[in-house]
Write a protein that holds these residues in place. Structure first.
Motif, PDB file in Angstrom:
ATOM      1  N   TYR A 129       0.832  -1.211   0.000  1.00 15.76           N
ATOM      2  CA  TYR A 129       0.000   0.000   0.000  1.00 15.76           C
ATOM      3  C   TYR A 129       0.867   1.261   0.000  1.00 15.76           C
ATOM      4  O   TYR A 129       0.597   2.213  -0.741  1.00 15.76           O
ATOM      5  N   ILE A 130       1.904   1.277   0.840  1.00 14.75           N
ATOM      6  CA  ILE A 130       2.718   2.499   0.921  1.00 14.75           C
ATOM      7  C   ILE A 130       3.599   2.657  -0.322  1.00 14.75           C
ATOM      8  O   ILE A 130       3.911   3.767  -0.738  1.00 14.75           O
ATOM      9  N   GLN A 131       3.991   1.526  -0.930  1.00 16.99           N
ATOM     10  CA  GLN A 131       4.757   1.617  -2.179  1.00 16.99           C
ATOM     11  C   GLN A 131       3.899   2.212  -3.290  1.00 16.99           C
ATOM     12  O   GLN A 131       4.354   3.063  -4.053  1.00 16.99           O
ATOM     13  N   GLN A 132       2.646   1.756  -3.370  1.00 14.33           N
ATOM     14  CA  GLN A 132       1.723   2.301  -4.375  1.00 14.33           C
ATOM     15  C   GLN A 132       1.476   3.790  -4.155  1.00 14.33           C
ATOM     16  O   GLN A 132       1.305   4.555  -5.095  1.00 14.33           O
ATOM     17  N   ALA A 133       1.447   4.210  -2.869  1.00 10.60           N
ATOM     18  CA  ALA A 133       1.169   5.611  -2.551  1.00 10.60           C
ATOM     19  C   ALA A 133       2.419   6.481  -2.651  1.00 10.60           C
ATOM     20  O   ALA A 133       2.327   7.709  -2.603  1.00 10.60           O
ATOM     21  N   GLY A 134       3.575   5.848  -2.763  1.00 11.06           N
ATOM     22  CA  GLY A 134       4.828   6.612  -2.889  1.00 11.06           C
ATOM     23  C   GLY A 134       5.358   7.143  -1.569  1.00 11.06           C
ATOM     24  O   GLY A 134       6.069   8.149  -1.531  1.00 11.06           O
ATOM     25  N   LEU A 135       5.022   6.475  -0.450  1.00 15.47           N
ATOM     26  CA  LEU A 135       5.510   6.897   0.863  1.00 15.47           C
ATOM     27  C   LEU A 135       6.716   6.056   1.269  1.00 15.47           C
ATOM     28  O   LEU A 135       6.778   4.868   0.965  1.00 15.47           O
ATOM     29  N   ALA A 136       7.648   6.681   1.998  1.00 17.49           N
ATOM     30  CA  ALA A 136       8.804   5.948   2.521  1.00 17.49           C
ATOM     31  C   ALA A 136       8.371   5.142   3.744  1.00 17.49           C
ATOM     32  O   ALA A 136       7.593   5.638   4.570  1.00 17.49           O
ATOM     33  N   PRO A 137       8.846   3.907   3.919  1.00 20.54           N
ATOM     34  CA  PRO A 137       8.413   3.069   5.048  1.00 20.54           C
ATOM     35  C   PRO A 137       8.722   3.674   6.414  1.00 20.54           C
ATOM     36  O   PRO A 137       7.987   3.459   7.365  1.00 20.54           O
ATOM     37  N   GLU A 138       9.821   4.455   6.505  1.00 23.96           N
ATOM     38  CA  GLU A 138      10.176   5.026   7.816  1.00 23.96           C
ATOM     39  C   GLU A 138       9.192   6.109   8.266  1.00 23.96           C
ATOM     40  O   GLU A 138       9.250   6.576   9.415  1.00 23.96           O
ATOM     41  N   ARG A 139       8.266   6.488   7.395  1.00 19.83           N
ATOM     42  CA  ARG A 139       7.247   7.484   7.783  1.00 19.83           C
ATOM     43  C   ARG A 139       6.001   6.811   8.364  1.00 19.83           C
ATOM     44  O   ARG A 139       5.058   7.509   8.743  1.00 19.83           O
ATOM     45  N   ILE A 140       5.999   5.497   8.441  1.00 18.26           N
ATOM     46  CA  ILE A 140       4.828   4.764   8.931  1.00 18.26           C
ATOM     47  C   ILE A 140       5.076   4.291  10.371  1.00 18.26           C
ATOM     48  O   ILE A 140       6.111   3.704  10.677  1.00 18.26           O
ATOM     49  N   VAL A 141       4.108   4.568  11.245  1.00 17.78           N
ATOM     50  CA  VAL A 141       4.153   4.092  12.628  1.00 17.78           C
ATOM     51  C   VAL A 141       2.973   3.151  12.841  1.00 17.78           C
ATOM     52  O   VAL A 141       1.815   3.539  12.635  1.00 17.78           O
ATOM     53  N   ILE A 142       3.264   1.919  13.211  1.00 14.14           N
ATOM     54  CA  ILE A 142       2.218   0.925  13.487  1.00 14.14           C
ATOM     55  C   ILE A 142       1.833   1.020  14.966  1.00 14.14           C
ATOM     56  O   ILE A 142       2.661   0.787  15.844  1.00 14.14           O
ATOM     57  N   GLU A 143       0.572   1.393  15.231  1.00 14.49           N
ATOM     58  CA  GLU A 143       0.082   1.508  16.614  1.00 14.49           C
ATOM     59  C   GLU A 143      -0.600   0.214  17.031  1.00 14.49           C
ATOM     60  O   GLU A 143      -1.562  -0.223  16.397  1.00 14.49           O
ATOM     61  N   LEU A 144      -0.106  -0.369  18.110  1.00 11.19           N
ATOM     62  CA  LEU A 144      -0.677  -1.604  18.645  1.00 11.19           C
ATOM     63  C   LEU A 144      -1.299  -1.290  19.999  1.00 11.19           C
ATOM     64  O   LEU A 144      -0.600  -0.862  20.921  1.00 11.19           O
ATOM     65  N   SER A 145      -2.604  -1.461  20.115  1.00 12.93           N
ATOM     66  CA  SER A 145      -3.291  -1.082  21.345  1.00 12.93           C
ATOM     67  C   SER A 145      -3.097  -2.123  22.438  1.00 12.93           C
ATOM     68  O   SER A 145      -3.148  -3.334  22.201  1.00 12.93           O
ATOM     69  N   GLU A 146      -2.904  -1.612  23.677  1.00 11.08           N
ATOM     70  CA  GLU A 146      -2.767  -2.499  24.835  1.00 11.08           C
ATOM     71  C   GLU A 146      -4.124  -3.055  25.260  1.00 11.08           C
ATOM     72  O   GLU A 146      -4.196  -3.986  26.058  1.00 11.08           O
ATOM     73  N   GLN A 147      -5.220  -2.510  24.718  1.00  3.73           N
ATOM     74  CA  GLN A 147      -6.558  -2.935  25.135  1.00  3.73           C
ATOM     75  C   GLN A 147      -6.839  -4.399  24.785  1.00  3.73           C
ATOM     76  O   GLN A 147      -7.650  -5.053  25.427  1.00  3.73           O
ATOM     77  N   PHE A 148      -6.167  -4.897  23.729  1.00  2.31           N
ATOM     78  CA  PHE A 148      -6.397  -6.274  23.289  1.00  2.31           C
ATOM     79  C   PHE A 148      -5.381  -7.202  23.952  1.00  2.31           C
ATOM     80  O   PHE A 148      -4.176  -7.028  23.786  1.00  2.31           O
ATOM     81  N   GLN A 149      -5.882  -8.173  24.697  1.00  2.00           N
ATOM     82  CA  GLN A 149      -5.007  -9.081  25.434  1.00  2.00           C
ATOM     83  C   GLN A 149      -4.354 -10.084  24.484  1.00  2.00           C
ATOM     84  O   GLN A 149      -5.039 -10.798  23.745  1.00  2.00           O
ATOM     85  N   VAL A 150      -3.039 -10.116  24.479  1.00  2.00           N
ATOM     86  CA  VAL A 150      -2.289 -11.030  23.610  1.00  2.00           C
ATOM     87  C   VAL A 150      -1.778 -12.195  24.446  1.00  2.00           C
ATOM     88  O   VAL A 150      -1.041 -12.002  25.421  1.00  2.00           O
ATOM     89  N   GLU A 151      -2.169 -13.409  24.086  1.00  2.00           N
ATOM     90  CA  GLU A 151      -1.767 -14.589  24.844  1.00  2.00           C
ATOM     91  C   GLU A 151      -0.410 -15.119  24.392  1.00  2.00           C
ATOM     92  O   GLU A 151       0.469 -15.381  25.187  1.00  2.00           O
ATOM     93  N   ASP A 152      -0.244 -15.286  23.066  1.00  2.00           N
ATOM     94  CA  ASP A 152       0.996 -15.854  22.519  1.00  2.00           C
ATOM     95  C   ASP A 152       1.996 -14.730  22.265  1.00  2.00           C
ATOM     96  O   ASP A 152       2.109 -14.207  21.158  1.00  2.00           O
ATOM     97  N   THR A 153       2.733 -14.339  23.303  1.00  2.00           N
ATOM     98  CA  THR A 153       3.655 -13.202  23.204  1.00  2.00           C
ATOM     99  C   THR A 153       4.765 -13.457  22.196  1.00  2.00           C
ATOM    100  O   THR A 153       5.142 -12.560  21.435  1.00  2.00           O
ATOM    101  N   GLU A 154       5.273 -14.692  22.169  1.00  2.00           N
ATOM    102  CA  GLU A 154       6.387 -15.013  21.276  1.00  2.00           C
ATOM    103  C   GLU A 154       5.991 -14.838  19.815  1.00  2.00           C
ATOM    104  O   GLU A 154       6.728 -14.244  19.015  1.00  2.00           O
ATOM    105  N   LEU A 155       4.812 -15.338  19.454  1.00  2.00           N
ATOM    106  CA  LEU A 155       4.333 -15.197  18.077  1.00  2.00           C
ATOM    107  C   LEU A 155       4.061 -13.732  17.752  1.00  2.00           C
ATOM    108  O   LEU A 155       4.347 -13.264  16.643  1.00  2.00           O
ATOM    109  N   PHE A 156       3.545 -13.018  18.733  1.00  2.00           N
ATOM    110  CA  PHE A 156       3.231 -11.599  18.535  1.00  2.00           C
ATOM    111  C   PHE A 156       4.510 -10.792  18.277  1.00  2.00           C
ATOM    112  O   PHE A 156       4.573  -9.967  17.357  1.00  2.00           O
ATOM    113  N   VAL A 157       5.532 -11.019  19.101  1.00  2.00           N
ATOM    114  CA  VAL A 157       6.801 -10.306  18.922  1.00  2.00           C
ATOM    115  C   VAL A 157       7.395 -10.619  17.561  1.00  2.00           C
ATOM    116  O   VAL A 157       7.963  -9.753  16.883  1.00  2.00           O
TER     117      VAL A 157
END
Length: 594
Positions: free
Chosen positions: A112-140
């Motif tokens: 998506y960002i390649q199609q839009a012409g944005l550099a990847p370092e301009r993207i911040v992925i926000e992960l909310s703490e509200q959702f309980q993650v059980e498998d921490t290893e897979l998540f990391v």
């Protein structure tokens, strides 16, 4: 058809026709108000039952359509942000639970960002703490996948769940966002303040930036900045909008480090007249002083001429004497051999100047006290804590008197500043700035567009004036500038020109083409009004003849009225240096009234 079936059909319709609207909310540096980036938020169609994002995502989760909804949100937000052509980062919300599904598509966000012409370092992925993650290893492992693309990682809503600190430790995020619950009324809640302070200290030690979410009041903004938060987000700093707006026009004045936030009061409120001890005094005598007076925390050490040499604190004496053989080793030594260095300032310093000195000298083991002198001789001990409290209270009081729209100083601070200039017999020029035909514009375009025009003017004024000029907003479309130099006329003209130029973006094309618009006048008749312009009245008062801000206001109002009689944008310079009523009164009556 039941309500749930209706919602499912409505969601499928929205997904198929791509009827989502991305909105962007700014994140601003609390150091200077500059934009760090924008968080992408989403809304359903305005006429839909699923317009609210809460209901939209809840429906998607109910019918197992969360993944297609979130991917569409991501795609549309990235493209809209790219189309806006603004600098800065794009924050994208990602449900961490989706990263754990075995069939979650890999590399789509990157495409998506390649199609839009944005550099990847301009993207911040926000992960909310509200959702309980059980498998921490897979998540990391899944998050590591995003990092390899060059994206930054943020933890959102820290404090809203139970796994925040564990998540922080596992992910080592670039950015941590404190949940809005802890920011609401932060300035009046010591528990929240302690939590936020500790989180900020932890962030500094781990290299993460801290975002304070949900800032809605001036007091919250000031407190977040003083606690050390790096970035702010919330309605005070800009609401979510279709366009990526500049920094909160309004909050800039609170974040600017200029004289509108200065505190020129004396140091007296933060100084205690604590007796000093002479350098040759035995350490055991100083320990006896502390034992006799429980309220005594620190004393200054001086020489025979009462020139300060250093300080000795209760904690330092206790520490020395509590060591093995410490009392035998130190009690007979002269106190100058046990003292620690101190910051020394003159009594005539202002609180602002002192604040700069203390800030420059701050380090982990810095003393909470400093020495105050008068003509070089010891005068008293100052408290760093009292200084911080004084500065904080001053800023909060200034915020209380600020205009709610622009956050510029309102009538009370303006009048105080004028009276101070008169008391100091300082030369200055007052500028009274008013928008011509603003009411009919407001009637035609609506108060929301009118507010944007007022914020635009506030931004233009602040950009043009010098750092030692004072800008105030007395209400509505009226502004005051106190110029400290002779170039007031040139600056006023630039403000007029820039306003006329930038206002072209605030009209309908047909109004711009015809040079004006029709609106109902005060008598109820339709009248053609020209495009908005500024009237600026300038006056340079004679500080020997004007006794208060009332006299200055009269001078400025007269100059503005003369400017409004001129066609189009106009700057009128009042040759009079005292208001009419003082001229009519004559010298003897002026003296009597003073």
């Amino acid at each position: 058809m039941g309500l749930s079936d209706f919602h499912r059909c409505e969601l499928l319709r929205i997904l198929q026709a791509k009827l989502l609207t991305p909105l962007f909310q700014p994140l601003a540096s609390l150091a200077d108000g500059s934009i760090l980036g924008y968080e992408a938020l989403i809304r359903g169609p305005s006429d839909s039952a699923l317009h609210s994002p809460l209901l939209l995502f809840k429906t998607a989760q109910t019918f197992d359509l969360l993944e297609p909804l979130e991917l569409l949100c991501r795609q549309m937000s990235i493209q809209a942000f790219a189309n806006a052509g603004v600098p800065g980062l794009l924050f994208l919300n990602v449900n961490p639970l989706l990263l754990l599904t075995s069939d979650h598509p890999s590399g789509l966000t990157k495409s998506y960002i390649q199609q839009a012409g944005l550099a990847p370092e301009r993207i911040v992925i926000e992960l909310s703490e509200q959702f309980q993650v059980e498998d921490t290893e897979l998540f990391v492992s899944a998050v590591k996948h995003y990092r390899e693309f060059g994206f930054q990682i943020a933890i959102d809503d820290l404090g809203s769940g139970f796994s925040g600190l564990k998540l922080w430790s596992e992910l080592q995020p670039d950015i941590v966002k404190i949940d809005r619950y802890f920011i609401h009324q932060l300035h009046g809640d010591p528990i929240k303040k302690a939590f936020v302070r500790n989180i900020i200290e932890l962030a500094k030690s781990t290299g993460s930036l801290i975002v304070a979410e949900g800032i809605e009041t001036s007091e919250e903004l000031i407190t977040c900045r003083e606690l050390g938060a790096d970035i702010g987000q919330g309605y005070l700093l800009g609401r979510p909008q279709v366009e990526c707006h500049e920094v909160p026009l309004a909050a800039l004045s609170l974040l600017r480090k200029d004289k509108t936030l200065s505190l020129n009061e004396s140091l007296e409120p933060v100084v205690s007249k604590v007796p000093a001890v002479v350098a040759h005094t035995a350490a055991q005598q100083v320990a006896a002083l502390f034992a006799a007076d429980k309220s005594l925390s620190c004393v200054a050490v001086v020489n025979k001429e009462r020139l300060p040499l250093g300080i000795v604190s209760r904690s330092m004496i206790n520490e020395r004497f509590s060591q093995p053989f410490g009392r035998a080793l130190y009690e007979k030594k002269p106190i100058h051999q046990c003292m620690e260095p101190a910051i020394v300032v003159e009594r005539g310093l202002t609180m602002d100047a002192l604040s700069g000195i203390l800030t420059a000298d701050v380090h982990d083991d810095a003393s909470p006290y400093f020495v105050v002198t008068e003509q070089g001789e010891y005068y008293g001990l100052g408290s760093v804590r009292k200084v911080l409290r004084q500065l904080s209270e001053h800023k909060i009081q200034l915020a209380r008197y600020a205009n709610p729209l622009t956050l510029l100083p309102g009538n009370v601070p303006i009048n105080r500043r004028i009276d101070q200039l008169l008391a100091d017999a300082a030369d200055f020029t007052i500028g009274y700035i008013d928008i011509d035909h603003f009411k009919p514009y407001n009637d035609v375009y609506g108060y929301s567009k009118g507010d944007l025009v007022i914020e635009l003017l506030a931004q233009i004024i602040q950009a043009e004036v010098n750092s030692d000029d004072f800008v105030g907003h007395i209400g509505g479309d009226d502004f005051i500038v106190l110029f400290s130099h002779a170039a007031a006329g040139d600056i006023a003209q630039r403000i007029c020109d820039n306003f006329s130029k930038r206002m072209t973006n605030y009209y309908l094309p047909e109004h711009l083409a015809s040079g004006g618009f029709y609106a109902t006048d005060r008598l109820g008749s339709l009248y053609f009004y020209p495009l908005l312009s500024l009237s600026v009245g300038l006056a340079t008062p004679d500080t020997r003849l004007c006794s208060s801000h009332h006299d200055i206001a009269a001078l400025a109002s007269d100059a503005k009225q003369q400017a409004k009689k001129m066609a189009g944008a106009a700057v009128f310079i009042n040759k009079r240096r005292q208001p009419d009523h003082l001229v009519a009164a004559g010298p003897s009556q002026r003296q009597a009234s003073g």
